[in-house]
Scaffold this motif. Structure first.
Motif, PDB file in Angstrom:
ATOM      1  N   VAL A   1       0.839  -1.202   0.000  1.00  0.00           N
ATOM      2  CA  VAL A   1       0.000   0.000   0.000  1.00  0.00           C
ATOM      3  C   VAL A   1       0.875   1.254   0.000  1.00  0.00           C
ATOM      4  O   VAL A   1       0.605   2.211  -0.734  1.00  0.00           O
ATOM      5  CB  VAL A   1      -0.967  -0.011   1.210  1.00  0.00           C
ATOM      6  N   ALA A   2       1.939   1.261   0.797  1.00  0.00           N
ATOM      7  CA  ALA A   2       2.838   2.421   0.829  1.00  0.00           C
ATOM      8  C   ALA A   2       3.512   2.620  -0.527  1.00  0.00           C
ATOM      9  O   ALA A   2       3.704   3.761  -0.970  1.00  0.00           O
ATOM     10  CB  ALA A   2       3.887   2.240   1.920  1.00  0.00           C
ATOM     11  N   GLY A   3       3.864   1.547  -1.219  1.00  0.00           N
ATOM     12  CA  GLY A   3       4.463   1.660  -2.541  1.00  0.00           C
ATOM     13  C   GLY A   3       3.497   2.244  -3.553  1.00  0.00           C
ATOM     14  O   GLY A   3       3.871   3.072  -4.378  1.00  0.00           O
ATOM     15  N   ILE A   4       2.256   1.828  -3.480  1.00  0.00           N
ATOM     16  CA  ILE A   4       1.237   2.363  -4.398  1.00  0.00           C
ATOM     17  C   ILE A   4       1.013   3.845  -4.138  1.00  0.00           C
ATOM     18  O   ILE A   4       0.922   4.649  -5.073  1.00  0.00           O
ATOM     19  CB  ILE A   4      -0.068   1.554  -4.273  1.00  0.00           C
ATOM     20  N   VAL A   5       0.965   4.238  -2.871  1.00  0.00           N
ATOM     21  CA  VAL A   5       0.793   5.659  -2.526  1.00  0.00           C
ATOM     22  C   VAL A   5       1.992   6.464  -3.008  1.00  0.00           C
ATOM     23  O   VAL A   5       1.843   7.567  -3.544  1.00  0.00           O
ATOM     24  CB  VAL A   5       0.575   5.826  -1.007  1.00  0.00           C
ATOM     25  N   THR A   6       3.195   5.928  -2.852  1.00  0.00           N
ATOM     26  CA  THR A   6       4.400   6.626  -3.298  1.00  0.00           C
ATOM     27  C   THR A   6       4.399   6.822  -4.808  1.00  0.00           C
ATOM     28  O   THR A   6       4.736   7.912  -5.303  1.00  0.00           O
ATOM     29  CB  THR A   6       5.654   5.850  -2.870  1.00  0.00           C
ATOM     30  N   VAL A   7       4.040   5.804  -5.559  1.00  0.00           N
ATOM     31  CA  VAL A   7       3.980   5.924  -7.022  1.00  0.00           C
ATOM     32  C   VAL A   7       2.925   6.946  -7.413  1.00  0.00           C
ATOM     33  O   VAL A   7       3.149   7.781  -8.301  1.00  0.00           O
ATOM     34  CB  VAL A   7       3.702   4.554  -7.667  1.00  0.00           C
TER      35      VAL A   7
END
Length: 85
Positions: free
Chosen positions: A29-35
């Motif tokens: 989830v954090a990776g998706i938010v960062t992208v």
């Protein structure tokens, strides 16, 4: 010897399973938010060749501060043209 049958709960009712699953899920989830944030708000590109050209020609200190890193590092100890006169 007799054995006593034990009732086992399904896997989703054990707390440690959710602890193990939640770590990687939060990372995804954090990776998706960062992208999403990187695509939505990209960094601005700072000028083209003007800062490097101004730094080479002995321009004002503000222009020399924007010199490329390699050129700035190689000439960090070079005295300013104004103080040399």
């Amino acid at each position: 010897m007799t054995t006593i049958p034990t009732q086992t709960a399904p896997w989703w009712k054990h707390g440690h399973v959710w602890l193990v699953v939640s770590g990687p899920a939060l990372v995804v989830v954090a990776g998706i938010v960062t992208v999403f944030l990187a695509v939505k708000h990209p960094d601005a590109v700072i000028g083209g060749q003007e800062p490097a050209r101004a730094a080479r020609s002995g321009g004002p200190p503000q222009a020399r501060a924007l010199a490329p890193a390699l050129e700035g590092r190689n000439h960090a100890a070079t005295p300013d043209q104004a103080t040399r006169r």
